[in-house]
Motif scaffolding. Structure first.
Motif, PDB file in Angstrom:
ATOM      1  N   VAL A 210      -0.936  37.336   0.468  1.00 11.85           N
ATOM      2  CA  VAL A 210       0.386  37.460   1.079  1.00 11.85           C
ATOM      3  C   VAL A 210       1.215  38.489   0.318  1.00 11.85           C
ATOM      4  CG1 VAL A 210       2.515  36.222   1.637  1.00 11.85           C
ATOM      5  CG2 VAL A 210       0.301  35.094   1.923  1.00 11.85           C
ATOM      6  N   LEU A 211       1.175  38.439  -0.998  1.00 10.11           N
ATOM      7  CA  LEU A 211       1.908  39.415  -1.798  1.00 10.11           C
ATOM      8  C   LEU A 211       1.340  40.811  -1.614  1.00 10.11           C
ATOM      9  CD1 LEU A 211       2.259  37.341  -5.107  1.00 10.11           C
ATOM     10  CD2 LEU A 211       3.937  37.619  -3.283  1.00 10.11           C
ATOM     11  N   GLU A 212       0.032  40.894  -1.498  1.00  7.65           N
ATOM     12  CA  GLU A 212      -0.595  42.201  -1.306  1.00  7.65           C
ATOM     13  C   GLU A 212      -0.202  42.788   0.046  1.00  7.65           C
ATOM     14  OE1 GLU A 212      -2.715  45.419  -2.583  1.00  7.65           O
ATOM     15  OE2 GLU A 212      -2.240  43.575  -3.707  1.00  7.65           O
ATOM     16  N   ALA A 213      -0.118  41.940   1.075  1.00  9.06           N
ATOM     17  CA  ALA A 213       0.284  42.419   2.393  1.00  9.06           C
ATOM     18  C   ALA A 213       1.730  42.908   2.380  1.00  9.06           C
ATOM     19  CB  ALA A 213       0.116  41.305   3.430  1.00  9.06           C
ATOM     20  N   ALA A 214       2.596  42.199   1.671  1.00  6.57           N
ATOM     21  CA  ALA A 214       3.988  42.633   1.569  1.00  6.57           C
ATOM     22  C   ALA A 214       4.083  43.969   0.844  1.00  6.57           C
ATOM     23  CB  ALA A 214       4.814  41.568   0.840  1.00  6.57           C
ATOM     24  N   LYS A 215       3.252  44.136  -0.180  1.00  6.28           N
ATOM     25  CA  LYS A 215       3.254  45.396  -0.917  1.00  6.28           C
ATOM     26  C   LYS A 215       2.762  46.542  -0.037  1.00  6.28           C
ATOM     27  CE  LYS A 215       1.646  47.397  -5.268  1.00  6.28           C
ATOM     28  NZ  LYS A 215       0.821  47.156  -6.501  1.00  6.28           N
ATOM     29  N   MET A 216       1.745  46.264   0.761  1.00  7.77           N
ATOM     30  CA  MET A 216       1.223  47.297   1.660  1.00  7.77           C
ATOM     31  C   MET A 216       2.248  47.678   2.723  1.00  7.77           C
ATOM     32  SD  MET A 216      -1.843  48.120   0.681  1.00  7.77           S
ATOM     33  CE  MET A 216      -2.535  48.867   2.146  1.00  7.77           C
ATOM     34  N   ASP A 217       3.112  46.731   3.106  1.00  8.61           N
ATOM     35  CA  ASP A 217       4.143  47.006   4.108  1.00  8.61           C
ATOM     36  C   ASP A 217       5.348  47.733   3.524  1.00  8.61           C
ATOM     37  OD1 ASP A 217       2.647  45.864   6.083  1.00  8.61           O
ATOM     38  OD2 ASP A 217       3.585  43.885   5.920  1.00  8.61           O
ATOM     39  N   GLY A 218       5.326  47.996   2.221  1.00  3.99           N
ATOM     40  CA  GLY A 218       6.400  48.750   1.593  1.00  3.99           C
ATOM     41  C   GLY A 218       7.552  47.904   1.078  1.00  3.99           C
ATOM     42  N   ALA A 219       7.376  46.591   0.953  1.00  8.21           N
ATOM     43  CA  ALA A 219       8.451  45.735   0.447  1.00  8.21           C
ATOM     44  C   ALA A 219       8.627  45.953  -1.046  1.00  8.21           C
ATOM     45  CB  ALA A 219       8.138  44.271   0.722  1.00  8.21           C
ATOM     46  N   THR A 220       9.870  45.995  -1.481  1.00  5.40           N
ATOM     47  CA  THR A 220      10.151  46.135  -2.906  1.00  5.40           C
ATOM     48  C   THR A 220       9.913  44.800  -3.609  1.00  5.40           C
ATOM     49  OG1 THR A 220      12.493  45.562  -2.612  1.00  5.40           O
ATOM     50  CG2 THR A 220      11.868  47.891  -2.396  1.00  5.40           C
ATOM     51  N   GLY A 221       9.945  44.842  -4.930  1.00  7.90           N
ATOM     52  CA  GLY A 221       9.746  43.622  -5.695  1.00  7.90           C
ATOM     53  C   GLY A 221      10.795  42.569  -5.401  1.00  7.90           C
ATOM     54  N   TRP A 222      12.066  42.981  -5.296  1.00  4.47           N
ATOM     55  CA  TRP A 222      13.141  42.038  -5.011  1.00  4.47           C
ATOM     56  C   TRP A 222      13.012  41.464  -3.605  1.00  4.47           C
ATOM     57  CZ3 TRP A 222      16.349  38.655  -6.539  1.00  4.47           C
ATOM     58  CH2 TRP A 222      17.433  38.261  -5.756  1.00  4.47           C
ATOM     59  N   GLN A 223      12.634  42.309  -2.624  1.00  2.00           N
ATOM     60  CA  GLN A 223      12.453  41.825  -1.262  1.00  2.00           C
ATOM     61  C   GLN A 223      11.307  40.819  -1.186  1.00  2.00           C
ATOM     62  OE1 GLN A 223      11.898  45.577   0.734  1.00  2.00           O
ATOM     63  NE2 GLN A 223      14.055  45.720   1.379  1.00  2.00           N
TER      64      GLN A 223
END
Length: 319
Positions: A210-223
């Motif tokens: 889930v965290l990897e998918a958020a990172k791939m979508d361009g989400a920042t650390g705070w988001q």
């Protein structure tokens, strides 16, 4: 030809498994009965005895004058000035300790969830304060840190003043100057590892994909933290607040060791006031009534804390 009618087709009922009989249910529950009996004896029997004592006029200095008082002792609890002050101090101490230790524990849990050299050693050192006995922890803070003559805090201040050319820095009596803050700081040091352990377990249960998918979508650390990590930690935050509130409400060691309720009644909480009522005034009935109030207050405060935490993560209802 098939004739169409307006009646709904009949649905064949699915067979339902027969319910267990009373004998079978008791056979399944029998292994739990010893634990239930032990819990009732250890928790409920003393509480019922406390309720009975709270309805009595009972002063150990006058053992022959014991009589039934109904709710008089509860009236004393809610009208006595010292007890009202103790209630306010208890709420202040509990809220300050739980909120600060929860925030620090969350920050430490996020840091320890990352991989870095020496992470195991760091976890061990951060857990260590929770393993120290409460009285030993209070003595450590009172003498090693707060002491105005040889305490670490004044020693650090004097060293800083000498760097700027001063002969001697200010001598601060930390306990006398800020008694409530002194007790809360000691409790935060003791209970932060507890909060950290619960939240760290929650972080490690978060699926990494889930965290990897958020990172791939361009989400920042705070988001990512705000939208994924924090909602995932909801149950762990609730558990931390609930257990921390219940435990800190019962704090006696730190108050007795560091301040003994002073100066005056500045840090007298309900457990310490119950101790004074029991062993200084020898009013057993009033002490029992105050104990019942503490139990009920713990339930109310814990319920309120859970509602507040739950409201922070309440999902939006689709219209």
């Amino acid at each position: 030809m098939t004739t169409l009618t307006g009646s709904a087709p009949k649905v064949r009922a699915t067979p339902v498994a027969p319910k267990l009989g009373a004998r079978a249910r008791w056979v399944r529950r029998a292994p739990l009965l010893p634990a239930l009996l032990f819990t009732i004896i250890v928790t409920q029997v003393p509480f019922v005895a406390t309720l009975v004592i709270s309805s009595l006029n009972w002063n150990i200095l006058r053992p022959g004058e014991r009589s039934f008082a109904a709710l008089h002792n509860y009236g004393v609890v809610f009208t006595d000035t010292r007890l009202r002050t103790a209630v306010v101090n208890t709420i202040t101490m509990t809220a300050g300790t739980v909120i600060v230790s929860l925030l620090i524990g969350l920050g430490l849990a996020v840091l320890l969830d990352r991989r870095f050299p020496g992470r195991g050693l760091a976890r061990t050192l951060l857990i260590a304060p929770f393993l120290v006995m409460p009285v030993a922890s209070a003595l450590l803070w009172k003498h090693t840190l707060y002491n105005p003559t040889y305490g670490l805090f004044n020693g650090v201040l004097n060293a800083i003043w000498r760097l700027f050319g001063a002969q001697q820095g200010p001598t601060i009596d930390w306990i006398a100057a800020n008694p409530m803050a002194a007790v809360v700081a000691a409790l935060v040091w003791q209970w932060t590892p507890f909060m950290m352990l619960i939240l760290l377990a929650g972080l490690q249960s978060l699926p990494p994909d889930v965290l990897e998918a958020a990172k791939m979508d361009g989400a920042t650390g705070w988001q990512t933290f705000r939208s994924i990590t924090l909602p995932h930690l909801r149950q762990y935050l609730e558990l931390s607040v609930l257990l921390g509130t219940i435990y800190v409400l019962q704090t006696f060691d730190a108050v007795f060791t560091i301040t003994q309720g002073g100066p005056g009644t500045a840090t007298t909480n309900l457990p310490y006031e119950i101790y004074l009522t029991m062993f200084r005034k020898y009013e057993y009935g009033q002490a029992a009534a105050a104990g019942v109030v503490v139990v009920l207050g713990s339930i109310v405060v814990a319920t309120f804390a859970l509602r507040v935490v739950s409201s922070l993560f309440r999902p939006e209802v689709s219209r």
